[in-house]
Design a protein around this motif. Structure first.
Motif, PDB file in Angstrom:
ATOM      1  N   ALA A 136      34.833 -38.071  73.208  1.00 58.56           N
ATOM      2  CA  ALA A 136      33.472 -37.524  73.350  1.00 58.56           C
ATOM      3  C   ALA A 136      32.919 -37.173  71.982  1.00 58.56           C
ATOM      4  O   ALA A 136      33.679 -36.913  71.040  1.00 58.56           O
ATOM      5  N   ILE A 137      31.607 -37.198  71.883  1.00 55.60           N
ATOM      6  CA  ILE A 137      30.891 -36.671  70.720  1.00 55.60           C
ATOM      7  C   ILE A 137      30.190 -35.404  71.183  1.00 55.60           C
ATOM      8  O   ILE A 137      29.477 -35.415  72.195  1.00 55.60           O
ATOM      9  N   VAL A 138      30.395 -34.311  70.472  1.00 53.89           N
ATOM     10  CA  VAL A 138      29.800 -33.024  70.837  1.00 53.89           C
ATOM     11  C   VAL A 138      28.808 -32.613  69.751  1.00 53.89           C
ATOM     12  O   VAL A 138      29.172 -32.518  68.578  1.00 53.89           O
ATOM     13  N   VAL A 139      27.563 -32.367  70.146  1.00 48.92           N
ATOM     14  CA  VAL A 139      26.518 -31.957  69.201  1.00 48.92           C
ATOM     15  C   VAL A 139      26.206 -30.485  69.412  1.00 48.92           C
ATOM     16  O   VAL A 139      25.812 -30.084  70.514  1.00 48.92           O
ATOM     17  N   LEU A 140      26.382 -29.700  68.375  1.00 47.31           N
ATOM     18  CA  LEU A 140      26.059 -28.274  68.474  1.00 47.31           C
ATOM     19  C   LEU A 140      24.553 -28.079  68.397  1.00 47.31           C
ATOM     20  O   LEU A 140      23.879 -28.692  67.577  1.00 47.31           O
ATOM     21  N   GLY A 141      24.047 -27.227  69.272  1.00 50.53           N
ATOM     22  CA  GLY A 141      22.611 -27.027  69.374  1.00 50.53           C
ATOM     23  C   GLY A 141      22.013 -26.289  68.183  1.00 50.53           C
ATOM     24  O   GLY A 141      22.703 -25.644  67.398  1.00 50.53           O
ATOM     25  N   ALA A 142      20.711 -26.401  68.062  1.00 51.88           N
ATOM     26  CA  ALA A 142      19.916 -25.668  67.063  1.00 51.88           C
ATOM     27  C   ALA A 142      18.522 -25.508  67.664  1.00 51.88           C
ATOM     28  O   ALA A 142      18.251 -26.000  68.765  1.00 51.88           O
ATOM     29  N   ALA A 143      17.644 -24.875  66.945  1.00 53.31           N
ATOM     30  CA  ALA A 143      16.333 -24.540  67.504  1.00 53.31           C
ATOM     31  C   ALA A 143      15.543 -25.774  67.931  1.00 53.31           C
ATOM     32  O   ALA A 143      15.685 -26.861  67.371  1.00 53.31           O
ATOM     33  N   GLN A 144      14.725 -25.557  68.960  1.00 53.90           N
ATOM     34  CA  GLN A 144      13.768 -26.573  69.378  1.00 53.90           C
ATOM     35  C   GLN A 144      12.409 -25.899  69.496  1.00 53.90           C
ATOM     36  O   GLN A 144      12.306 -24.714  69.770  1.00 53.90           O
ATOM     37  N   TYR A 145      11.359 -26.677  69.256  1.00 57.25           N
ATOM     38  CA  TYR A 145      10.009 -26.125  69.254  1.00 57.25           C
ATOM     39  C   TYR A 145       9.160 -26.844  70.297  1.00 57.25           C
ATOM     40  O   TYR A 145       8.777 -28.000  70.106  1.00 57.25           O
ATOM     41  N   ALA A 146       8.911 -26.142  71.397  1.00 57.73           N
ATOM     42  CA  ALA A 146       8.052 -26.691  72.455  1.00 57.73           C
ATOM     43  C   ALA A 146       8.491 -28.087  72.878  1.00 57.73           C
ATOM     44  O   ALA A 146       7.678 -28.998  73.039  1.00 57.73           O
ATOM     45  N   GLY A 147       9.789 -28.242  73.069  1.00 59.14           N
ATOM     46  CA  GLY A 147      10.308 -29.519  73.546  1.00 59.14           C
ATOM     47  C   GLY A 147      10.631 -30.528  72.459  1.00 59.14           C
ATOM     48  O   GLY A 147      11.098 -31.630  72.764  1.00 59.14           O
ATOM     49  N   ARG A 148      10.411 -30.165  71.221  1.00 57.93           N
ATOM     50  CA  ARG A 148      10.735 -31.054  70.103  1.00 57.93           C
ATOM     51  C   ARG A 148      11.885 -30.467  69.297  1.00 57.93           C
ATOM     52  O   ARG A 148      11.899 -29.261  69.039  1.00 57.93           O
ATOM     53  N   PRO A 149      12.837 -31.288  68.883  1.00 59.66           N
ATOM     54  CA  PRO A 149      13.949 -30.741  68.090  1.00 59.66           C
ATOM     55  C   PRO A 149      13.475 -30.277  66.720  1.00 59.66           C
ATOM     56  O   PRO A 149      12.619 -30.913  66.091  1.00 59.66           O
ATOM     57  N   SER A 150      13.990 -29.155  66.280  1.00 62.76           N
ATOM     58  CA  SER A 150      13.716 -28.701  64.921  1.00 62.76           C
ATOM     59  C   SER A 150      14.330 -29.694  63.936  1.00 62.76           C
ATOM     60  O   SER A 150      15.164 -30.528  64.313  1.00 62.76           O
ATOM     61  N   PRO A 151      13.940 -29.637  62.662  1.00 61.01           N
ATOM     62  CA  PRO A 151      14.552 -30.537  61.679  1.00 61.01           C
ATOM     63  C   PRO A 151      16.074 -30.439  61.636  1.00 61.01           C
ATOM     64  O   PRO A 151      16.762 -31.451  61.459  1.00 61.01           O
ATOM     65  N   VAL A 152      16.610 -29.238  61.821  1.00 59.83           N
ATOM     66  CA  VAL A 152      18.069 -29.069  61.816  1.00 59.83           C
ATOM     67  C   VAL A 152      18.691 -29.761  63.020  1.00 59.83           C
ATOM     68  O   VAL A 152      19.680 -30.503  62.895  1.00 59.83           O
ATOM     69  N   LEU A 153      18.121 -29.545  64.200  1.00 59.45           N
ATOM     70  CA  LEU A 153      18.649 -30.184  65.400  1.00 59.45           C
ATOM     71  C   LEU A 153      18.491 -31.697  65.322  1.00 59.45           C
ATOM     72  O   LEU A 153      19.395 -32.448  65.703  1.00 59.45           O
ATOM     73  N   ARG A 154      17.361 -32.155  64.829  1.00 62.81           N
ATOM     74  CA  ARG A 154      17.138 -33.600  64.720  1.00 62.81           C
ATOM     75  C   ARG A 154      18.176 -34.240  63.798  1.00 62.81           C
ATOM     76  O   ARG A 154      18.672 -35.339  64.078  1.00 62.81           O
ATOM     77  N   ALA A 155      18.518 -33.571  62.706  1.00 67.95           N
ATOM     78  CA  ALA A 155      19.526 -34.113  61.787  1.00 67.95           C
ATOM     79  C   ALA A 155      20.881 -34.236  62.486  1.00 67.95           C
ATOM     80  O   ALA A 155      21.599 -35.226  62.302  1.00 67.95           O
ATOM     81  N   ARG A 156      21.211 -33.254  63.312  1.00 68.75           N
ATOM     82  CA  ARG A 156      22.479 -33.313  64.045  1.00 68.75           C
ATOM     83  C   ARG A 156      22.452 -34.438  65.078  1.00 68.75           C
ATOM     84  O   ARG A 156      23.436 -35.180  65.229  1.00 68.75           O
ATOM     85  N   LEU A 157      21.354 -34.568  65.783  1.00 65.21           N
ATOM     86  CA  LEU A 157      21.236 -35.618  66.790  1.00 65.21           C
ATOM     87  C   LEU A 157      21.259 -37.005  66.151  1.00 65.21           C
ATOM     88  O   LEU A 157      21.887 -37.928  66.686  1.00 65.21           O
ATOM     89  N   ASP A 158      20.590 -37.153  65.013  1.00 64.71           N
ATOM     90  CA  ASP A 158      20.586 -38.449  64.327  1.00 64.71           C
ATOM     91  C   ASP A 158      21.996 -38.841  63.893  1.00 64.71           C
ATOM     92  O   ASP A 158      22.385 -40.015  63.972  1.00 64.71           O
TER      93      ASP A 158
END
Length: 207
Positions: free
Chosen positions: A50-72
């Motif tokens: 499995a790949i596990v992605v630790l969460g970070a802030a999201q803004y009104a349904g959009r990933p924050s830059p930190v979360l987006r970097a983790r997801l990418d």
């Protein structure tokens, strides 16, 4: 006079004890900070269950830059076919209407990950809570190994928590987080993790 002498001797002993405690505490902190730095630069990306992605802030349904970097970064590992399951973590913050995990799900689906391969952990509000929940998700599926994705400073504590909660971790930090180029923010998080990591080592246990 004897009482005064004894009192002075007691003060000296207490000072010596306090000095030893301070020196030992500082030495342990230095070791911990060095370990955080070492693990922040290691990428153990390899095939896992499995790949596990630790969460970070999201803004009104959009990933924050930190979360987006983790997801990418997780998407990069996914596209390398290093795992067949993607676990997204992160609960709903105060005032939010959706969870970090749900926002992550929408994002990775748009980038080609099939919905059947995605699992949400959307109750955890702390790293420990999310990792404990992930351990349970892996256990019920009979899985033992996971690639952990987050910011570099986070890697050591995630590794410790995974071991404490009963699964084998491989850490793979994102290289594009906006935190990393920001020296002040990076060192603030490294200092924080240098304290949290030993606490996780000594106090976190599988229930």
């Amino acid at each position: 006079m004897k009482r005064v002498a004894k009192a002075k001797q007691a003060v000296k002993v207490i000072r010596r004890i306090l000095t030893v405690v301070v020196v030992l505490s500082f030495s342990l902190w230095l070791i911990s900070a060095a370990a955080v730095l070492i693990w922040s630069s290691r990428d153990e990306a390899r095939p896992a269950q499995a790949i596990v992605v630790l969460g970070a802030a999201q803004y009104a349904g959009r990933p924050s830059p930190v979360l987006r970097a983790r997801l990418d970064h997780a998407l990069e590992l996914w596209n390398r076919h290093l795992a067949s399951l993607l676990i997204l973590t992160g609960g709903t913050g105060e005032g939010d209407t959706t969870s970090e995990a749900a926002v992550g799900r929408t994002y990775v689906r748009r980038h080609g990950v099939p919905d059947s391969a995605i699992v949400e952990e959307n109750a955890g509000r702390t790293t420990s809570e999310s990792m404990r929940a992930v351990a349970g998700m892996l256990e019920v599926r009979g899985l033992q190994t996971a690639l952990l994705v987050s910011d570099p400073f986070h890697m050591l504590r995630l590794r410790i928590l995974a071991r404490r909660f009963g699964f084998t971790p491989y850490t793979s930090p994102t290289k594009t987080s906006p935190i990393s180029p920001n020296r002040e923010a990076r060192w603030k998080y490294i200092f924080s993790e240098s304290i949290k990591a030993p606490l996780a080592f000594f106090f976190e246990r599988k229930l």
